[in-house]
Design an enzyme around this catalytic site. Structure first.
Site, PDB file in Angstrom:
ATOM      1  N   TYR A  24      39.734  39.932  44.004  1.00  0.00           N
ATOM      2  CA  TYR A  24      39.749  38.717  44.848  1.00  0.00           C
ATOM      3  C   TYR A  24      38.902  37.525  44.194  1.00  0.00           C
ATOM      4  O   TYR A  24      39.475  36.311  43.828  1.00  0.00           O
ATOM      5  CB  TYR A  24      39.256  38.926  46.124  1.00  0.00           C
ATOM      6  N   ARG A  37      38.570  34.908  51.002  1.00  0.00           N
ATOM      7  CA  ARG A  37      39.533  35.143  52.205  1.00  0.00           C
ATOM      8  C   ARG A  37      40.723  34.684  52.432  1.00  0.00           C
ATOM      9  O   ARG A  37      41.702  35.216  52.984  1.00  0.00           O
ATOM     10  CB  ARG A  37      38.485  34.817  53.565  1.00  0.00           C
ATOM     11  N   CYS A  54      50.611  42.708  44.981  1.00  0.00           N
ATOM     12  CA  CYS A  54      49.234  42.556  45.823  1.00  0.00           C
ATOM     13  C   CYS A  54      48.515  43.867  45.731  1.00  0.00           C
ATOM     14  O   CYS A  54      47.225  43.798  45.941  1.00  0.00           O
ATOM     15  CB  CYS A  54      49.438  41.996  47.067  1.00  0.00           C
ATOM     16  N   SER A  60      35.443  43.601  44.271  1.00  0.00           N
ATOM     17  CA  SER A  60      34.642  43.417  43.180  1.00  0.00           C
ATOM     18  C   SER A  60      33.765  44.579  42.872  1.00  0.00           C
ATOM     19  O   SER A  60      33.404  44.694  41.786  1.00  0.00           O
ATOM     20  CB  SER A  60      33.664  42.154  43.447  1.00  0.00           C
TER      21      SER A  60
END
Length: 106
Positions: A24, A37, A54, A60
Protein backbone atom coordinates in the site's frame (compact mmCIF):
# COMPACT_ATOMS: atom_id res chain seq x y z
CA UNK A 1 -19.01 4.93 -9.81
CA UNK A 2 -15.21 4.83 -9.92
CA UNK A 3 -13.46 7.99 -8.75
CA UNK A 4 -10.42 9.60 -10.36
CA UNK A 5 -8.31 8.56 -7.34
CA UNK A 6 -9.46 4.95 -7.68
CA UNK A 7 -8.60 4.97 -11.40
CA UNK A 8 -5.11 6.23 -10.53
CA UNK A 9 -4.71 3.37 -8.03
CA UNK A 10 -5.88 0.79 -10.58
CA UNK A 11 -3.65 2.24 -13.30
CA UNK A 12 -0.57 2.01 -11.06
CA UNK A 13 -1.44 -1.49 -9.89
CA UNK A 14 -1.67 -2.77 -13.47
CA UNK A 15 2.11 -2.22 -13.64
CA UNK A 16 2.87 -4.83 -10.97
CA UNK A 17 4.00 -7.93 -12.87
CA UNK A 18 2.71 -11.43 -12.29
CA UNK A 19 4.78 -13.20 -9.63
CA UNK A 20 5.58 -9.96 -7.77
CA UNK A 21 3.92 -8.04 -4.95
CA UNK A 22 3.80 -4.42 -3.92
CA UNK A 23 2.60 -2.61 -0.80
CA UNK A 24 0.00 0.00 0.00
CA UNK A 25 2.91 2.31 0.82
CA UNK A 26 4.67 1.68 -2.52
CA UNK A 27 1.40 2.41 -4.31
CA UNK A 28 1.14 5.60 -2.27
CA UNK A 29 4.64 6.64 -3.35
CA UNK A 30 3.76 5.96 -6.98
CA UNK A 31 0.66 8.14 -6.60
CA UNK A 32 2.47 10.77 -4.51
CA UNK A 33 -0.09 10.16 -1.77
CA UNK A 34 -0.04 9.08 1.85
CA UNK A 35 -3.71 8.10 1.75
CA UNK A 36 -2.95 4.43 2.35
CA UNK A 37 -6.40 3.69 3.77
CA UNK A 38 -8.00 5.23 0.69
CA UNK A 39 -5.79 3.02 -1.45
CA UNK A 40 -7.00 0.01 0.53
CA UNK A 41 -10.61 1.09 0.06
CA UNK A 42 -10.06 1.49 -3.68
CA UNK A 43 -8.70 -2.05 -3.81
CA UNK A 44 -11.61 -3.39 -1.74
CA UNK A 45 -13.99 -1.91 -4.33
CA UNK A 46 -11.94 -2.98 -7.38
CA UNK A 47 -14.44 -3.52 -10.22
CA UNK A 48 -11.67 -4.64 -12.62
CA UNK A 49 -10.39 -7.71 -10.79
CA UNK A 50 -8.55 -9.80 -11.81
CA UNK A 51 -7.22 -7.52 -14.60
CA UNK A 52 -6.28 -5.09 -11.83
CA UNK A 53 -4.50 -7.54 -9.51
CA UNK A 54 -5.38 -6.27 -6.04
CA UNK A 55 -4.26 -9.61 -4.59
CA UNK A 56 -0.66 -8.49 -5.30
CA UNK A 57 -0.83 -5.74 -2.67
CA UNK A 58 0.47 -6.66 0.77
CA UNK A 59 1.43 -4.84 3.97
CA UNK A 60 4.83 -3.12 4.22
CA UNK A 61 6.09 -5.77 6.64
CA UNK A 62 5.44 -8.54 4.10
CA UNK A 63 2.29 -9.87 5.75
CA UNK A 64 -0.70 -10.48 3.53
CA UNK A 65 -2.75 -7.53 4.77
CA UNK A 66 -6.37 -7.67 3.68
CA UNK A 67 -8.38 -8.88 0.72
CA UNK A 68 -11.95 -8.08 -0.31
CA UNK A 69 -12.31 -5.97 2.81
CA UNK A 70 -11.34 -8.79 5.20
CA UNK A 71 -8.13 -9.52 7.10
CA UNK A 72 -8.81 -13.19 7.87
CA UNK A 73 -10.84 -16.20 6.85
CA UNK A 74 -11.80 -17.38 3.38
CA UNK A 75 -10.80 -14.08 1.76
CA UNK A 76 -7.20 -14.35 2.95
CA UNK A 77 -7.06 -17.98 1.84
CA UNK A 78 -8.29 -16.84 -1.59
CA UNK A 79 -5.52 -14.23 -1.71
CA UNK A 80 -2.90 -16.84 -0.82
CA UNK A 81 -4.22 -19.14 -3.54
CA UNK A 82 -4.11 -16.40 -6.20
CA UNK A 83 -0.56 -15.50 -5.22
CA UNK A 84 0.55 -19.14 -5.23
CA UNK A 85 -0.87 -19.55 -8.74
CA UNK A 86 1.59 -16.82 -9.74
CA UNK A 87 4.54 -18.42 -7.95
CA UNK A 88 4.39 -16.20 -4.85
CA UNK A 89 4.44 -18.36 -1.73
CA UNK A 90 3.80 -17.61 1.90
CA UNK A 91 5.29 -18.75 5.17
CA UNK A 92 2.46 -18.48 7.62
CA UNK A 93 0.88 -15.11 6.96
CA UNK A 94 4.00 -13.59 5.32
CA UNK A 95 5.29 -13.48 1.76
CA UNK A 96 8.29 -15.80 1.40
CA UNK A 97 11.30 -13.94 -0.04
CA UNK A 98 9.40 -10.67 0.31
CA UNK A 99 12.39 -8.41 -0.42
CA UNK A 100 13.12 -10.27 -3.66
CA UNK A 101 9.50 -10.16 -4.86
CA UNK A 102 8.73 -6.55 -3.90
CA UNK A 103 7.85 -4.40 -6.91
CA UNK A 104 8.90 -0.79 -6.48
CA UNK A 105 7.53 1.78 -8.88
CA UNK A 106 10.04 3.88 -10.82
Amino acid sequence: MVTLFQERVYSALRKVPRGRVTTYKELGHALKSTAYRAIGQALRCNPYAPEVPCHRVVASDGTLGGFKGKRAGKELLDKKKLLEQEGVYTQGNCIAHFDELLHRFK
